[in-house]
Design a protein around this motif. Structure first.
Motif, PDB file in Angstrom:
ATOM      1  N   MET A  62      77.212   3.627   5.243  1.00 50.95           N
ATOM      2  CA  MET A  62      77.459   5.064   5.167  1.00 50.95           C
ATOM      3  C   MET A  62      76.197   5.788   4.705  1.00 50.95           C
ATOM      4  O   MET A  62      75.429   5.278   3.897  1.00 50.95           O
ATOM      5  CB  MET A  62      78.609   5.347   4.195  1.00 50.95           C
ATOM      6  N   SER A  63      75.984   7.005   5.207  1.00 54.34           N
ATOM      7  CA  SER A  63      74.841   7.811   4.801  1.00 54.34           C
ATOM      8  C   SER A  63      74.954   8.185   3.333  1.00 54.34           C
ATOM      9  O   SER A  63      76.041   8.236   2.770  1.00 54.34           O
ATOM     10  CB  SER A  63      74.772   9.086   5.646  1.00 54.34           C
ATOM     11  N   HIS A  64      73.809   8.457   2.718  1.00 53.36           N
ATOM     12  CA  HIS A  64      73.836   8.972   1.362  1.00 53.36           C
ATOM     13  C   HIS A  64      74.552  10.320   1.354  1.00 53.36           C
ATOM     14  O   HIS A  64      74.509  11.088   2.323  1.00 53.36           O
ATOM     15  CB  HIS A  64      72.420   9.127   0.821  1.00 53.36           C
ATOM     16  N   ALA A  65      75.205  10.622   0.241  1.00 55.52           N
ATOM     17  CA  ALA A  65      76.011  11.838   0.140  1.00 55.52           C
ATOM     18  C   ALA A  65      75.179  13.013  -0.359  1.00 55.52           C
ATOM     19  O   ALA A  65      74.090  12.849  -0.918  1.00 55.52           O
ATOM     20  CB  ALA A  65      77.196  11.595  -0.795  1.00 55.52           C
ATOM     21  N   GLY A  66      75.731  14.202  -0.155  1.00 50.55           N
ATOM     22  CA  GLY A  66      75.187  15.417  -0.735  1.00 50.55           C
ATOM     23  C   GLY A  66      76.167  15.983  -1.741  1.00 50.55           C
ATOM     24  O   GLY A  66      77.384  15.779  -1.624  1.00 50.55           O
ATOM     25  N   VAL A  67      75.663  16.680  -2.739  1.00 50.02           N
ATOM     26  CA  VAL A  67      76.503  17.368  -3.731  1.00 50.02           C
ATOM     27  C   VAL A  67      76.300  18.862  -3.561  1.00 50.02           C
ATOM     28  O   VAL A  67      75.157  19.351  -3.539  1.00 50.02           O
ATOM     29  CB  VAL A  67      76.146  16.936  -5.167  1.00 50.02           C
ATOM     30  N   TYR A  68      77.408  19.592  -3.435  1.00 52.86           N
ATOM     31  CA  TYR A  68      77.354  21.050  -3.334  1.00 52.86           C
ATOM     32  C   TYR A  68      77.979  21.660  -4.582  1.00 52.86           C
ATOM     33  O   TYR A  68      79.073  21.265  -5.005  1.00 52.86           O
ATOM     34  CB  TYR A  68      78.116  21.539  -2.094  1.00 52.86           C
ATOM     35  N   ILE A  69      77.304  22.635  -5.174  1.00 49.29           N
ATOM     36  CA  ILE A  69      77.780  23.341  -6.368  1.00 49.29           C
ATOM     37  C   ILE A  69      77.956  24.811  -5.995  1.00 49.29           C
ATOM     38  O   ILE A  69      76.985  25.472  -5.624  1.00 49.29           O
ATOM     39  CB  ILE A  69      76.775  23.246  -7.534  1.00 49.29           C
ATOM     40  N   HIS A  70      79.192  25.311  -6.097  1.00 48.45           N
ATOM     41  CA  HIS A  70      79.422  26.716  -5.747  1.00 48.45           C
ATOM     42  C   HIS A  70      79.364  27.590  -6.997  1.00 48.45           C
ATOM     43  O   HIS A  70      80.098  27.370  -7.964  1.00 48.45           O
ATOM     44  CB  HIS A  70      80.785  26.894  -5.080  1.00 48.45           C
ATOM     45  N   ILE A  71      78.480  28.589  -6.950  1.00 48.10           N
ATOM     46  CA  ILE A  71      78.341  29.566  -8.036  1.00 48.10           C
ATOM     47  C   ILE A  71      78.799  30.911  -7.475  1.00 48.10           C
ATOM     48  O   ILE A  71      78.115  31.497  -6.632  1.00 48.10           O
ATOM     49  CB  ILE A  71      76.881  29.655  -8.531  1.00 48.10           C
ATOM     50  N   PRO A  72      79.954  31.430  -7.923  1.00 46.16           N
ATOM     51  CA  PRO A  72      80.585  32.551  -7.221  1.00 46.16           C
ATOM     52  C   PRO A  72      80.159  33.942  -7.670  1.00 46.16           C
ATOM     53  O   PRO A  72      80.800  34.926  -7.291  1.00 46.16           O
ATOM     54  CB  PRO A  72      82.066  32.337  -7.556  1.00 46.16           C
ATOM     55  N   PHE A  73      79.073  34.046  -8.447  1.00 50.12           N
ATOM     56  CA  PHE A  73      78.742  35.339  -9.057  1.00 50.12           C
ATOM     57  C   PHE A  73      77.660  36.085  -8.288  1.00 50.12           C
ATOM     58  O   PHE A  73      76.678  35.490  -7.830  1.00 50.12           O
ATOM     59  CB  PHE A  73      78.279  35.133 -10.497  1.00 50.12           C
ATOM     60  N   CYS A  74      77.840  37.387  -8.159  1.00 53.07           N
ATOM     61  CA  CYS A  74      76.866  38.267  -7.523  1.00 53.07           C
ATOM     62  C   CYS A  74      76.683  39.520  -8.366  1.00 53.07           C
ATOM     63  O   CYS A  74      77.531  39.851  -9.201  1.00 53.07           O
ATOM     64  CB  CYS A  74      77.334  38.673  -6.118  1.00 53.07           C
ATOM     65  N   ARG A  75      75.586  40.219  -8.115  1.00 54.18           N
ATOM     66  CA  ARG A  75      75.374  41.509  -8.791  1.00 54.18           C
ATOM     67  C   ARG A  75      76.085  42.631  -8.056  1.00 54.18           C
ATOM     68  O   ARG A  75      76.393  43.662  -8.618  1.00 54.18           O
ATOM     69  CB  ARG A  75      73.877  41.827  -8.868  1.00 54.18           C
ATOM     70  N   SER A  76      76.308  42.442  -6.745  1.00 54.26           N
ATOM     71  CA  SER A  76      77.008  43.443  -5.952  1.00 54.26           C
ATOM     72  C   SER A  76      77.633  42.732  -4.767  1.00 54.26           C
ATOM     73  O   SER A  76      77.274  41.593  -4.454  1.00 54.26           O
ATOM     74  CB  SER A  76      76.052  44.543  -5.467  1.00 54.26           C
ATOM     75  N   ARG A  77      78.563  43.399  -4.114  1.00 55.96           N
ATOM     76  CA  ARG A  77      79.268  42.817  -2.981  1.00 55.96           C
ATOM     77  C   ARG A  77      78.671  43.364  -1.691  1.00 55.96           C
ATOM     78  O   ARG A  77      78.674  44.572  -1.450  1.00 55.96           O
ATOM     79  CB  ARG A  77      80.755  43.175  -3.050  1.00 55.96           C
ATOM     80  N   CYS A  78      78.115  42.470  -0.855  1.00 59.73           N
ATOM     81  CA  CYS A  78      77.526  42.896   0.416  1.00 59.73           C
ATOM     82  C   CYS A  78      78.644  43.248   1.398  1.00 59.73           C
ATOM     83  O   CYS A  78      79.714  42.628   1.401  1.00 59.73           O
ATOM     84  CB  CYS A  78      76.646  41.797   0.990  1.00 59.73           C
ATOM     85  N   SER A  79      78.389  44.196   2.262  1.00 60.60           N
ATOM     86  CA  SER A  79      79.438  44.726   3.121  1.00 60.60           C
ATOM     87  C   SER A  79      79.950  43.721   4.140  1.00 60.60           C
ATOM     88  O   SER A  79      81.076  43.842   4.625  1.00 60.60           O
ATOM     89  CB  SER A  79      78.926  45.975   3.859  1.00 60.60           C
ATOM     90  N   TYR A  80      79.148  42.715   4.477  1.00 57.87           N
ATOM     91  CA  TYR A  80      79.519  41.758   5.517  1.00 57.87           C
ATOM     92  C   TYR A  80      80.071  40.452   4.952  1.00 57.87           C
ATOM     93  O   TYR A  80      80.474  39.563   5.696  1.00 57.87           O
ATOM     94  CB  TYR A  80      78.294  41.423   6.384  1.00 57.87           C
ATOM     95  N   CYS A  81      80.105  40.297   3.635  1.00 55.22           N
ATOM     96  CA  CYS A  81      80.372  38.997   3.010  1.00 55.22           C
ATOM     97  C   CYS A  81      81.862  38.723   2.883  1.00 55.22           C
ATOM     98  O   CYS A  81      82.627  39.580   2.422  1.00 55.22           O
ATOM     99  CB  CYS A  81      79.723  38.947   1.621  1.00 55.22           C
ATOM    100  N   ASP A  82      82.274  37.482   3.281  1.00 56.30           N
ATOM    101  CA  ASP A  82      83.659  37.062   3.055  1.00 56.30           C
ATOM    102  C   ASP A  82      83.716  35.758   2.269  1.00 56.30           C
ATOM    103  O   ASP A  82      84.707  35.042   2.303  1.00 56.30           O
ATOM    104  CB  ASP A  82      84.417  36.921   4.379  1.00 56.30           C
ATOM    105  N   PHE A  83      82.634  35.438   1.548  1.00 59.01           N
ATOM    106  CA  PHE A  83      82.598  34.231   0.734  1.00 59.01           C
ATOM    107  C   PHE A  83      83.401  34.428  -0.551  1.00 59.01           C
ATOM    108  O   PHE A  83      83.739  35.546  -0.932  1.00 59.01           O
ATOM    109  CB  PHE A  83      81.158  33.848   0.369  1.00 59.01           C
ATOM    110  N   ALA A  84      83.674  33.302  -1.224  1.00 58.80           N
ATOM    111  CA  ALA A  84      84.402  33.346  -2.497  1.00 58.80           C
ATOM    112  C   ALA A  84      83.427  33.722  -3.604  1.00 58.80           C
ATOM    113  O   ALA A  84      82.844  32.877  -4.268  1.00 58.80           O
ATOM    114  CB  ALA A  84      85.046  31.998  -2.784  1.00 58.80           C
ATOM    115  N   THR A  85      83.247  35.034  -3.789  1.00 54.64           N
ATOM    116  CA  THR A  85      82.309  35.526  -4.793  1.00 54.64           C
ATOM    117  C   THR A  85      82.932  36.701  -5.533  1.00 54.64           C
ATOM    118  O   THR A  85      83.887  37.327  -5.075  1.00 54.64           O
ATOM    119  CB  THR A  85      80.983  35.993  -4.162  1.00 54.64           C
TER     120      THR A  85
END
Length: 412
Positions: free
Chosen positions: A1-24
């Protein structure tokens, strides 16, 4: 099996962009402190796969991970190293917005506006110090959302940076020793002309980052931009203009010496995003934090609670943050292998596919293959199935053919 990757989600922003639908959501100091502690706890207590799990990429995404202090980033990295076998030379990416790298919002007294503004002013004078600290922690790849070099467009999108911030952030990253930098740019923004897009490309190429992620605008239902288009205050995307922009993008960026290795991604030689490539090639990746998704590289996918506070409360109360688990069928794996593999401009290797599934995709999808070839969307050379340039532009139409499971094949 290939080596794995680790993803860390940081949900904080200074403002909300008009096009964004991410969990922020908006940055809150107290919540950020609890959230970082919860992520570190989730990582240390994680038991979804058997030990040892060898990792060669770590990716801080969001949101705006650079809003965290270096100490908070270190707290999470220490947990990753405690829990996983992180290989020497691992690619460690941190996403940021221009100018947010110059800030450190982690102050316990940020509820006091006057004190907060004074602290922000002080830390804004020390961008090099913060970036030096991040680099010393092992962050060796920076990815930031430039989006456009047009200040009017940035304001309309709800971005909090300027084009000068893009240039200064890039310069500060170089001074801090970052030699692997990615820009995000978006084509097809409301009122953006082909000349505007060409200027964006020239600005980016003049800086010559190692990697460019160049996207066509995708309007998601429920975002402010979608609402603005519905109300007529912003124009709807122009598909013909977007096609011209995509063609101009490929021609200009490739002429500048970049490799077009994925539908929306270009790099100088040797600077592919090793982490993101895992998503397209079926390698395992393990996500932590709210809304993070994981895949074991075989049959299992799972996803965490989407909302930040609900995630934190689950961890703090000793409950699992996982809210969805999916066991993939063989047919689903075959379909994913095709539509994810075709995102790579190198295409799908039919020998590899046959070795894994005991089947030939040309036979499984014979009608679709003939139709796509006749339409000039794919080409089949030797043992490779690849998107053409037109196919890359219309990739969603191609991928839709693989959403349903292919027929069962004996021995698969």
């Amino acid at each position: 099996m290939s080596h794995a990757g680790v993803y860390i989600h940081i949900p904080f922003c200074r403002s909300r962009c008009s096009y964004c639908d991410f969990a922020t959501g908006m940055y809150e100091s107290a919540l950020a402190t609890r959230y970082v502690g919860a992520v570190a706890q989730e990582i240390r207590q994680w038991r979804e796969v058997e030990l040892p799990a060898r990792v060669d990429t770590i990716y801080f995404g969001g949101g705006t991970p650079s809003l965290l202090s270096p100490a908070q980033v270190e707290q999470i990295l220490l947990a990753v190293h405690d829990r996983f076998d992180v290989l020497s030379g691992a690619e460690v990416t941190l996403e940021m917005n221009p100018a947010s790298a110059n800030e450190n919002l982690h102050h316990r007294d940020t509820e006091n506006t006057e004190v907060a503004q004074r602290n922000l002013a002080q830390t804004a004078e020390l961008p090099r110090q913060k970036l030096n600290e991040l680099r010393s922690l092992g962050i060796n790849r920076a990815s930031f959302g430039a989006q456009t070099f047009d200040d009017d467009q940035l304001r309309r999108l709800g971005r909090t940076h300027t084009s000068n911030d893009i240039r200064s952030t890039f310069r500060h990253l170089r001074e801090a020793g970052f030699d692997n930098i990615n820009f995000d740019l978006i084509a097809g923004l409301p009122r953006q002309t082909l000349a505007d897009w060409s200027r964006n490309l020239e600005e980016a190429l003049a800086l010559r980052p190692e990697h460019l992620s160049l996207y066509l605008l995708d309007v998601h239902e429920g975002t402010p931009l979608a609402d603005q288009i519905t109300r007529g205050t912003q124009p709807a995307p122009d598909d013909d203009l977007a096609a011209e922009m995509y063609t101009r993008m490929i021609d200009r960026v490739c002429a500048a010496g970049y490799e077009h290795y994925e539908i929306s991604n270009f790099c100088l030689a040797g600077f592919e995003s090793r982490h993101n490539t895992k998503y397209w090639t079926g390698a395992p990746y393990y996500g932590f934090g709210c809304s993070a998704h994981s895949y074991d590289g075989a049959f299992r996918r799972w996803a965490n609670e989407r909302e930040a506070m609900a995630y934190v409360e689950a961890i703090e109360s000793g409950r699992s943050p996982v809210v969805e688990r999916v066991q993939l069928s063989e047919g689903e794996l075959r379909a994913e292998s095709m539509f994810l593999g075709l995102r790579m401009m190198s295409g799908v290797d039919m020998r590899t596919y046959h070795n894994r599934f005991g089947a030939d995709p040309r036979e499984e999808y014979s009608d679709e293959m003939s139709r796509f070839q006749d339409a000039g969307l794919i080409e089949i050379n030797d043992d490779l199935i690849k998107l053409t340039r037109t196919g890359a532009l219309l990739s969603n139409e191609v991928f839709a053919a693989f959403v349903s499971e292919p027929p069962a094949v004996a021995g698969g």
